[in-house]
Design a protein around this motif. Structure first.
Motif, PDB file in Angstrom:
ATOM      1  N   PRO A  62       0.864  -1.178  -0.012  1.00  0.00           N
ATOM      2  CA  PRO A  62      -0.090  -0.095  -0.084  1.00  0.00           C
ATOM      3  C   PRO A  62       0.899   1.348  -0.028  1.00  0.00           C
ATOM      4  N   ALA A  63       0.445   2.432  -0.800  1.00  0.00           N
ATOM      5  CA  ALA A  63       0.967   3.514  -0.792  1.00  0.00           C
ATOM      6  C   ALA A  63       0.905   4.527   0.633  1.00  0.00           C
ATOM      7  N   SER A  64       1.699   5.379   0.949  1.00  0.00           N
ATOM      8  CA  SER A  64       1.488   6.003   1.927  1.00  0.00           C
ATOM      9  C   SER A  64       0.692   7.081   1.709  1.00  0.00           C
ATOM     10  N   ALA A  65       0.220   7.667   2.766  1.00  0.00           N
ATOM     11  CA  ALA A  65      -1.067   8.654   2.496  1.00  0.00           C
ATOM     12  C   ALA A  65      -0.392   9.917   1.626  1.00  0.00           C
ATOM     13  N   GLY A  66       0.855  10.281   2.008  1.00  0.00           N
ATOM     14  CA  GLY A  66       1.380  11.514   1.097  1.00  0.00           C
ATOM     15  C   GLY A  66       1.865  11.257  -0.143  1.00  0.00           C
ATOM     16  N   ASP A  67       1.780   9.971  -0.582  1.00  0.00           N
ATOM     17  CA  ASP A  67       2.330   9.842  -2.042  1.00  0.00           C
ATOM     18  C   ASP A  67       1.238  10.302  -3.081  1.00  0.00           C
ATOM     19  N   SER A  68       2.096  10.845  -4.043  1.00  0.00           N
ATOM     20  CA  SER A  68       1.278  11.308  -5.369  1.00  0.00           C
ATOM     21  C   SER A  68       0.531  10.219  -5.964  1.00  0.00           C
ATOM     22  N   PRO A  69      -0.366  10.371  -7.109  1.00  0.00           N
ATOM     23  CA  PRO A  69      -0.746   9.369  -7.526  1.00  0.00           C
ATOM     24  C   PRO A  69       0.234   8.588  -8.673  1.00  0.00           C
ATOM     25  N   GLY A  70       1.198   9.326  -9.092  1.00  0.00           N
ATOM     26  CA  GLY A  70       2.010   8.777  -9.860  1.00  0.00           C
ATOM     27  C   GLY A  70       3.189   8.161  -9.241  1.00  0.00           C
ATOM     28  N   VAL A  71       3.527   8.629  -7.976  1.00  0.00           N
ATOM     29  CA  VAL A  71       4.462   7.746  -7.188  1.00  0.00           C
ATOM     30  C   VAL A  71       3.786   6.376  -6.798  1.00  0.00           C
ATOM     31  N   ALA A  72       2.513   6.439  -6.313  1.00  0.00           N
ATOM     32  CA  ALA A  72       1.882   5.125  -5.885  1.00  0.00           C
ATOM     33  C   ALA A  72       1.912   4.198  -7.153  1.00  0.00           C
ATOM     34  N   ILE A  73       1.559   4.567  -8.249  1.00  0.00           N
ATOM     35  CA  ILE A  73       1.252   3.532  -9.245  1.00  0.00           C
ATOM     36  C   ILE A  73       2.816   3.263  -9.603  1.00  0.00           C
ATOM     37  N   ARG A  74       3.764   3.968  -9.655  1.00  0.00           N
ATOM     38  CA  ARG A  74       5.137   3.625  -9.882  1.00  0.00           C
ATOM     39  C   ARG A  74       5.733   2.513  -8.777  1.00  0.00           C
ATOM     40  N   ARG A  75       5.367   2.792  -7.575  1.00  0.00           N
ATOM     41  CA  ARG A  75       5.780   1.838  -6.537  1.00  0.00           C
ATOM     42  C   ARG A  75       5.189   0.507  -6.876  1.00  0.00           C
ATOM     43  N   ALA A  76       3.839   0.626  -6.883  1.00  0.00           N
ATOM     44  CA  ALA A  76       3.180  -0.757  -7.145  1.00  0.00           C
ATOM     45  C   ALA A  76       3.499  -1.568  -8.102  1.00  0.00           C
ATOM     46  N   GLN A 136      -8.454   6.083  -3.163  1.00  0.00           N
ATOM     47  CA  GLN A 136      -7.125   6.858  -2.499  1.00  0.00           C
ATOM     48  C   GLN A 136      -6.554   7.708  -3.733  1.00  0.00           C
ATOM     49  N   LEU A 137      -6.422   6.967  -4.780  1.00  0.00           N
ATOM     50  CA  LEU A 137      -6.020   7.756  -5.962  1.00  0.00           C
ATOM     51  C   LEU A 137      -6.586   8.829  -6.584  1.00  0.00           C
ATOM     52  N   LEU A 138      -7.938   8.578  -6.849  1.00  0.00           N
ATOM     53  CA  LEU A 138      -8.939   9.690  -7.154  1.00  0.00           C
ATOM     54  C   LEU A 138      -8.645  10.728  -6.439  1.00  0.00           C
ATOM     55  N   LEU A 139      -8.762  10.583  -5.007  1.00  0.00           N
ATOM     56  CA  LEU A 139      -8.782  11.646  -3.990  1.00  0.00           C
ATOM     57  C   LEU A 139      -7.302  12.460  -4.067  1.00  0.00           C
ATOM     58  N   ALA A 140      -6.370  11.676  -4.219  1.00  0.00           N
ATOM     59  CA  ALA A 140      -4.901  12.335  -4.163  1.00  0.00           C
ATOM     60  C   ALA A 140      -4.927  12.961  -5.629  1.00  0.00           C
ATOM     61  N   TYR A 141      -5.264  12.683  -6.638  1.00  0.00           N
ATOM     62  CA  TYR A 141      -5.370  13.292  -7.930  1.00  0.00           C
ATOM     63  C   TYR A 141      -6.191  14.694  -7.986  1.00  0.00           C
ATOM     64  N   ALA A 142      -7.630  14.495  -7.214  1.00  0.00           N
ATOM     65  CA  ALA A 142      -8.353  15.826  -7.341  1.00  0.00           C
ATOM     66  C   ALA A 142      -7.607  16.779  -6.342  1.00  0.00           C
ATOM     67  N   ALA A 143      -6.893  16.292  -5.323  1.00  0.00           N
ATOM     68  CA  ALA A 143      -6.073  17.301  -4.409  1.00  0.00           C
ATOM     69  C   ALA A 143      -4.947  18.180  -5.247  1.00  0.00           C
ATOM     70  N   ARG A 144      -4.629  17.528  -6.287  1.00  0.00           N
ATOM     71  CA  ARG A 144      -3.632  18.249  -6.951  1.00  0.00           C
ATOM     72  C   ARG A 144      -3.914  18.873  -8.194  1.00  0.00           C
ATOM     73  N   VAL A 145      -5.169  18.757  -8.845  1.00  0.00           N
ATOM     74  CA  VAL A 145      -5.689  19.427  -9.964  1.00  0.00           C
ATOM     75  C   VAL A 145      -6.733  20.512  -9.516  1.00  0.00           C
ATOM     76  N   THR A 146      -6.573  21.437 -10.179  1.00  0.00           N
ATOM     77  CA  THR A 146      -7.583  22.770 -10.114  1.00  0.00           C
ATOM     78  C   THR A 146      -8.700  22.461 -10.832  1.00  0.00           C
ATOM     79  N   PRO A 147      -9.724  22.405 -10.525  1.00  0.00           N
ATOM     80  CA  PRO A 147     -10.968  22.123 -11.248  1.00  0.00           C
ATOM     81  C   PRO A 147     -11.277  23.569 -12.292  1.00  0.00           C
TER      82      PRO A 147
END
Length: 312
Positions: free
Chosen positions: A15-29, A85-96
């Protein structure tokens, strides 16, 4: 990875840590499962360039958010990551952004998706070519049919009744529209805009009628009544009324008119003869003492075009 594990992941990724960005989580997995970008592209059906942009969090190279969220869902399913978790991390980094029309979905090329060839574009081209070819064939058949169709044949004149024949005012009597002497029974119709010249019988009733010219050897050979035909003559028996045009090998027009039923024509020229009949089922042909079988050459319009002797 071997072939047995290409479509199934046996163990969940770390599992990725809570502070990881979506890209980091995908690469580590991905690295934890021992997958390359090409192998992940083959399983997610996404382009390798798209996965590379996801792992680098390069949102400027990606499409609209509605498509990016779909990319994350595919990666989460294959890599066994928590999708929310991936979707929330992405939404926090993208301005609507304000709503816009979605762009086209980026699909992987044949090389990015492990080979293969797209057949939809080729099939579309084949269908377009087939439709165009069918339309061209239909137009050509329609044009050819209209060119070969003949005008309705005139009703036969009752026996004993006078049948006046109109002669064009701008052409000498006894000459047809081809420039050759008119055969027996030829009828030339004057054009609609040609001036009408009064005949001698109309202007001077008391004038004696001119004597009929003696039949030339060619006319006698055409009618076949008084001349003996050679072995190369073409004999036509008109069972019913038909339009006929016959030329010999020298381009000489031997017959070009409407022939009434019951007439028999003996045409003596240089074979082979070029024959076109307007009512082919009502005509019988004979050459060198043998019947000419042209039934297979008769079209649906009852016309027939062939040469005598028949080509083999």
């Amino acid at each position: 990875m071997n072939a047995e594990n290409s479509d199934f992941i046996p163990a969940p990724a770390a599992p990725a840590s809570a502070g990881d960005s979506p890209g980091v989580a995908i690469r580590r997995a991905r690295e934890a499962l021992g997958l390359t970008l090409d192998e992940l592209a083959a399983q997610t059906k996404l382009a390798r360039t798209t996965l590379d942009a996801l792992e680098r969090d390069d949102y400027g190279s990606l499409l609209e958010p509605v498509y990016v969220r779909g990319y994350y869902r595919k990666c989460a399913k294959v890599l066994n990551l928590p999708e929310q978790q991936l979707l929330l991390a992405y939404a926090a980094r993208v301005t609507p952004k304000s709503p816009q029309a979605p762009a086209k979905l980026r699909l992987g090329t044949g090389a990015d998706m492990g080979g293969g060839r797209s057949w939809r574009g080729l099939l579309g081209i084949i269908l377009i070519v087939a439709i165009a070819g069918t339309a061209i064939w239909y137009l050509r058949e329609k044009q050819q049919s209209s060119q070969q169709s003949i005008v309705p044949l005139p009703e036969s004149t009752a026996p004993g009744a006078d049948a006046p024949a109109s002669v064009p005012a701008n052409s000498p009597q006894g000459v047809n529209d081809t420039g050759a002497p008119a055969a027996a029974g030829d009828v030339n119709v004057a054009p609609a805009d040609a001036p009408i010249t009064a005949s001698a019988a109309t202007t001077s009733p008391a004038a004696p009628a001119p004597s009929a010219p003696a039949a030339s050897p060619q006319t006698a050979a055409t009618t076949g009544e008084t001349a003996t035909a050679s072995d190369s003559a073409l004999k036509l028996n008109f069972v019913s009324i038909s339009w006929a045009r016959i030329e010999d090998a020298n381009g000489k027009v031997l017959l070009n008119r409407v022939v009434q039923g019951g007439e028999r024509q003996v045409l003596d020229g240089t074979p082979p003869y070029s024959v076109f009949l307007g009512n082919a089922p009502g005509v019988e042909a004979e050459f060198q003492g043998k019947p000419v079988d042209f039934k297979a050459l008769i079209r649906d319009t009852a016309t027939a075009r062939f040469t005598v002797p028949l080509a083999r």
